[in-house]
Every structure is written in structure tokens, then in C-alpha cells.
Write a protein that holds these residues in place. Sequence first.
Motif, PDB file in Angstrom:
ATOM      1  N   GLN A 125       0.851  -1.190   0.000  1.00  0.00           N
ATOM      2  CA  GLN A 125       0.000   0.000   0.000  1.00  0.00           C
ATOM      3  C   GLN A 125       0.887   1.241   0.000  1.00  0.00           C
ATOM      4  O   GLN A 125       1.704   1.426   0.890  1.00  0.00           O
ATOM      5  CB  GLN A 125      -0.918   0.008   1.218  1.00  0.00           C
ATOM      6  N   ILE A 126       0.721   2.066  -1.021  1.00  0.00           N
ATOM      7  CA  ILE A 126       1.537   3.257  -1.238  1.00  0.00           C
ATOM      8  C   ILE A 126       0.614   4.475  -1.252  1.00  0.00           C
ATOM      9  O   ILE A 126      -0.501   4.414  -1.762  1.00  0.00           O
ATOM     10  CB  ILE A 126       2.270   3.158  -2.603  1.00  0.00           C
ATOM     11  N   ALA A 127       1.096   5.598  -0.716  1.00  0.00           N
ATOM     12  CA  ALA A 127       0.380   6.871  -0.814  1.00  0.00           C
ATOM     13  C   ALA A 127       1.102   7.735  -1.834  1.00  0.00           C
ATOM     14  O   ALA A 127       2.313   7.933  -1.751  1.00  0.00           O
ATOM     15  CB  ALA A 127       0.343   7.568   0.542  1.00  0.00           C
ATOM     16  N   LEU A 128       0.370   8.220  -2.832  1.00  0.00           N
ATOM     17  CA  LEU A 128       0.923   9.058  -3.896  1.00  0.00           C
ATOM     18  C   LEU A 128       0.440  10.490  -3.727  1.00  0.00           C
ATOM     19  O   LEU A 128      -0.737  10.723  -3.418  1.00  0.00           O
ATOM     20  CB  LEU A 128       0.463   8.552  -5.267  1.00  0.00           C
ATOM     21  N   PHE A 129       1.337  11.452  -3.968  1.00  0.00           N
ATOM     22  CA  PHE A 129       1.012  12.871  -3.854  1.00  0.00           C
ATOM     23  C   PHE A 129       1.556  13.601  -5.071  1.00  0.00           C
ATOM     24  O   PHE A 129       2.758  13.588  -5.316  1.00  0.00           O
ATOM     25  CB  PHE A 129       1.625  13.470  -2.587  1.00  0.00           C
ATOM     26  N   VAL A 170       5.601  13.954  -8.587  1.00  0.00           N
ATOM     27  CA  VAL A 170       4.824  13.027  -7.769  1.00  0.00           C
ATOM     28  C   VAL A 170       5.754  12.414  -6.726  1.00  0.00           C
ATOM     29  O   VAL A 170       6.892  12.050  -7.029  1.00  0.00           O
ATOM     30  CB  VAL A 170       4.191  11.909  -8.633  1.00  0.00           C
ATOM     31  N   PHE A 171       5.246  12.297  -5.502  1.00  0.00           N
ATOM     32  CA  PHE A 171       5.987  11.651  -4.423  1.00  0.00           C
ATOM     33  C   PHE A 171       5.222  10.417  -3.983  1.00  0.00           C
ATOM     34  O   PHE A 171       3.994  10.362  -4.088  1.00  0.00           O
ATOM     35  CB  PHE A 171       6.153  12.606  -3.233  1.00  0.00           C
ATOM     36  N   ALA A 172       5.951   9.434  -3.448  1.00  0.00           N
ATOM     37  CA  ALA A 172       5.328   8.204  -2.957  1.00  0.00           C
ATOM     38  C   ALA A 172       5.959   7.818  -1.629  1.00  0.00           C
ATOM     39  O   ALA A 172       7.183   7.832  -1.484  1.00  0.00           O
ATOM     40  CB  ALA A 172       5.509   7.075  -3.972  1.00  0.00           C
ATOM     41  N   VAL A 173       5.105   7.493  -0.663  1.00  0.00           N
ATOM     42  CA  VAL A 173       5.546   6.993   0.637  1.00  0.00           C
ATOM     43  C   VAL A 173       4.664   5.812   1.009  1.00  0.00           C
ATOM     44  O   VAL A 173       3.611   5.585   0.405  1.00  0.00           O
ATOM     45  CB  VAL A 173       5.469   8.076   1.742  1.00  0.00           C
ATOM     46  N   ALA A 174       5.070   5.077   2.032  1.00  0.00           N
ATOM     47  CA  ALA A 174       4.233   3.997   2.541  1.00  0.00           C
ATOM     48  C   ALA A 174       2.909   4.580   3.019  1.00  0.00           C
ATOM     49  O   ALA A 174       2.874   5.669   3.598  1.00  0.00           O
ATOM     50  CB  ALA A 174       4.948   3.281   3.685  1.00  0.00           C
ATOM     51  N   HIS A 175       1.832   3.890   2.769  1.00  0.00           N
ATOM     52  CA  HIS A 175       0.505   4.345   3.186  1.00  0.00           C
ATOM     53  C   HIS A 175       0.312   4.163   4.692  1.00  0.00           C
ATOM     54  O   HIS A 175      -0.533   4.800   5.311  1.00  0.00           O
ATOM     55  CB  HIS A 175      -0.559   3.583   2.398  1.00  0.00           C
ATOM     56  N   GLU A 176       1.131   3.313   5.305  1.00  0.00           N
ATOM     57  CA  GLU A 176       1.021   3.014   6.732  1.00  0.00           C
ATOM     58  C   GLU A 176       1.666   4.107   7.582  1.00  0.00           C
ATOM     59  O   GLU A 176       2.830   4.454   7.392  1.00  0.00           O
ATOM     60  CB  GLU A 176       1.683   1.674   7.045  1.00  0.00           C
ATOM     61  N   ASP A 177       0.918   4.654   8.519  1.00  0.00           N
ATOM     62  CA  ASP A 177       1.415   5.657   9.452  1.00  0.00           C
ATOM     63  C   ASP A 177       2.418   4.975  10.389  1.00  0.00           C
ATOM     64  O   ASP A 177       2.062   4.023  11.084  1.00  0.00           O
ATOM     65  CB  ASP A 177       0.238   6.215  10.262  1.00  0.00           C
ATOM     66  N   PRO A 178       3.679   5.424  10.421  1.00  0.00           N
ATOM     67  CA  PRO A 178       4.686   4.769  11.260  1.00  0.00           C
ATOM     68  C   PRO A 178       4.369   4.813  12.757  1.00  0.00           C
ATOM     69  O   PRO A 178       4.771   3.925  13.500  1.00  0.00           O
ATOM     70  CB  PRO A 178       5.964   5.560  10.979  1.00  0.00           C
ATOM     71  N   ALA A 179       3.641   5.818  13.212  1.00  0.00           N
ATOM     72  CA  ALA A 179       3.349   5.951  14.640  1.00  0.00           C
ATOM     73  C   ALA A 179       2.217   5.042  15.102  1.00  0.00           C
ATOM     74  O   ALA A 179       2.214   4.589  16.244  1.00  0.00           O
ATOM     75  CB  ALA A 179       3.011   7.404  14.975  1.00  0.00           C
ATOM     76  N   THR A 180       1.251   4.770  14.219  1.00  0.00           N
ATOM     77  CA  THR A 180       0.057   4.023  14.647  1.00  0.00           C
ATOM     78  C   THR A 180      -0.153   2.703  13.926  1.00  0.00           C
ATOM     79  O   THR A 180      -0.906   1.859  14.400  1.00  0.00           O
ATOM     80  CB  THR A 180      -1.209   4.868  14.434  1.00  0.00           C
ATOM     81  N   PHE A 196       9.613   6.284  -1.559  1.00  0.00           N
ATOM     82  CA  PHE A 196       9.937   5.546  -2.777  1.00  0.00           C
ATOM     83  C   PHE A 196      10.264   6.519  -3.899  1.00  0.00           C
ATOM     84  O   PHE A 196       9.696   7.605  -3.977  1.00  0.00           O
ATOM     85  CB  PHE A 196       8.755   4.667  -3.201  1.00  0.00           C
ATOM     86  N   GLY A 197      11.141   6.101  -4.787  1.00  0.00           N
ATOM     87  CA  GLY A 197      11.443   6.891  -5.969  1.00  0.00           C
ATOM     88  C   GLY A 197      10.246   6.912  -6.895  1.00  0.00           C
ATOM     89  O   GLY A 197       9.494   5.938  -6.981  1.00  0.00           O
ATOM     90  N   THR A 198      10.059   8.029  -7.574  1.00  0.00           N
ATOM     91  CA  THR A 198       8.982   8.141  -8.557  1.00  0.00           C
ATOM     92  C   THR A 198       9.516   8.799  -9.816  1.00  0.00           C
ATOM     93  O   THR A 198      10.535   9.491  -9.790  1.00  0.00           O
ATOM     94  CB  THR A 198       7.802   9.002  -8.042  1.00  0.00           C
ATOM     95  N   ARG A 199       8.827   8.554 -10.907  1.00  0.00           N
ATOM     96  CA  ARG A 199       9.124   9.238 -12.169  1.00  0.00           C
ATOM     97  C   ARG A 199       7.859   9.204 -13.011  1.00  0.00           C
ATOM     98  O   ARG A 199       6.949   8.397 -12.775  1.00  0.00           O
ATOM     99  CB  ARG A 199      10.290   8.566 -12.897  1.00  0.00           C
ATOM    100  N   VAL A 200       7.792  10.121 -13.955  1.00  0.00           N
ATOM    101  CA  VAL A 200       6.680  10.153 -14.905  1.00  0.00           C
ATOM    102  C   VAL A 200       7.257   9.814 -16.273  1.00  0.00           C
ATOM    103  O   VAL A 200       8.158  10.500 -16.762  1.00  0.00           O
ATOM    104  CB  VAL A 200       5.975  11.520 -14.910  1.00  0.00           C
ATOM    105  N   GLU A 206       5.369   6.143 -12.344  1.00  0.00           N
ATOM    106  CA  GLU A 206       6.031   4.889 -11.990  1.00  0.00           C
ATOM    107  C   GLU A 206       6.666   5.054 -10.622  1.00  0.00           C
ATOM    108  O   GLU A 206       7.187   6.108 -10.285  1.00  0.00           O
ATOM    109  CB  GLU A 206       7.090   4.517 -13.032  1.00  0.00           C
ATOM    110  N   VAL A 207       6.589   3.979  -9.817  1.00  0.00           N
ATOM    111  CA  VAL A 207       7.148   3.969  -8.470  1.00  0.00           C
ATOM    112  C   VAL A 207       8.194   2.862  -8.391  1.00  0.00           C
ATOM    113  O   VAL A 207       7.986   1.768  -8.898  1.00  0.00           O
ATOM    114  CB  VAL A 207       6.035   3.717  -7.424  1.00  0.00           C
ATOM    115  N   GLU A 208       9.307   3.189  -7.729  1.00  0.00           N
ATOM    116  CA  GLU A 208      10.383   2.212  -7.558  1.00  0.00           C
ATOM    117  C   GLU A 208      10.281   1.598  -6.165  1.00  0.00           C
ATOM    118  O   GLU A 208      10.348   2.294  -5.160  1.00  0.00           O
ATOM    119  CB  GLU A 208      11.751   2.861  -7.738  1.00  0.00           C
ATOM    120  N   LEU A 209      10.105   0.288  -6.124  1.00  0.00           N
ATOM    121  CA  LEU A 209      10.083  -0.438  -4.856  1.00  0.00           C
ATOM    122  C   LEU A 209      11.407  -1.128  -4.620  1.00  0.00           C
ATOM    123  O   LEU A 209      12.081  -1.509  -5.536  1.00  0.00           O
ATOM    124  CB  LEU A 209       8.960  -1.473  -4.824  1.00  0.00           C
TER     125      LEU A 209
END
Length: 120
Positions: free
Chosen positions: A40-44, A51-61, A107-111, A117-120
Motif C-alpha cells: 500500500q503506497i500513498a501518492l502525492f 509526484v511523491f510516494a511513501v508507505a501508506h502506513e502511518d509509522p506511529a500508529t 519511494f522513488g517516482t518518475r513520470v 512509476e514507483v520504484e520499490l
Amino acid sequence: MTATLELGALDTATTGWHRVCPVDDLELSWGEAALVAGRQIALFRTGPSEVFAVAHEDPATGAHVMARGILGSKGSRPTIASPLHKEVYDLETGECFSTPGLEIQAFGTRVVDGYVEVEL
């Protein structure tokens, strides 16, 4: 309305670059959740082709909510604040500015040809 974007059948490997969606499917200054190679990835989208991509999971909760986070900046660094406890993370590095010891996976991103595209 929240949309969940799911990776097409083009790239089924779990590492490397994954085509996610057309960049125009992402609204400016808004997050979307995507399932990429089982993650699960969050895209912005913060600009026409930025475009930026991070884990969708909140690290604190541990809750999968980061796509509903609050976009901002710290100086010239783009940030995302958790919608739950408002920890602020660097979108490029995952560093947490507000709570030492927390970090979100970035995560790395590119258009390419109009597709994110997201790099895992």
C-alpha cells in the motif's frame, strides 16, 4: 471521494519500477492510495509532473491513512503530516521532522510517457 489505484498487469515483479496510473489521474495537492506489487503506497502530486510516494502506513500508529495526510513544506522540503497525530515527514527522504526516531518509507517516482512509476 477516495480512489484506490491498482497496478495493472504490465509489471508483476516486487522490486524495480512499477507503472501505477496516468499522472493526470492524480489531483494536485491531494493524496491517493495505490496497491503496488502487494504494497500500500500513498501518492502525492505536487506539480504538473512532480509526484511523491511513501508507505501508506502511518509509522506511529500502523493505520493505513497517509494518503489522507496534509501536504506542506519545511523550508524547501516537501512534507506530509499524518492525519492522525500530525507527525511531519519529508516526502523525499521519509525523515520525521517532529518526532525523533520515526521514519516513513519513501519511494522513488518518475513520470514516463504520462504515467507515474514507483520504484520499490
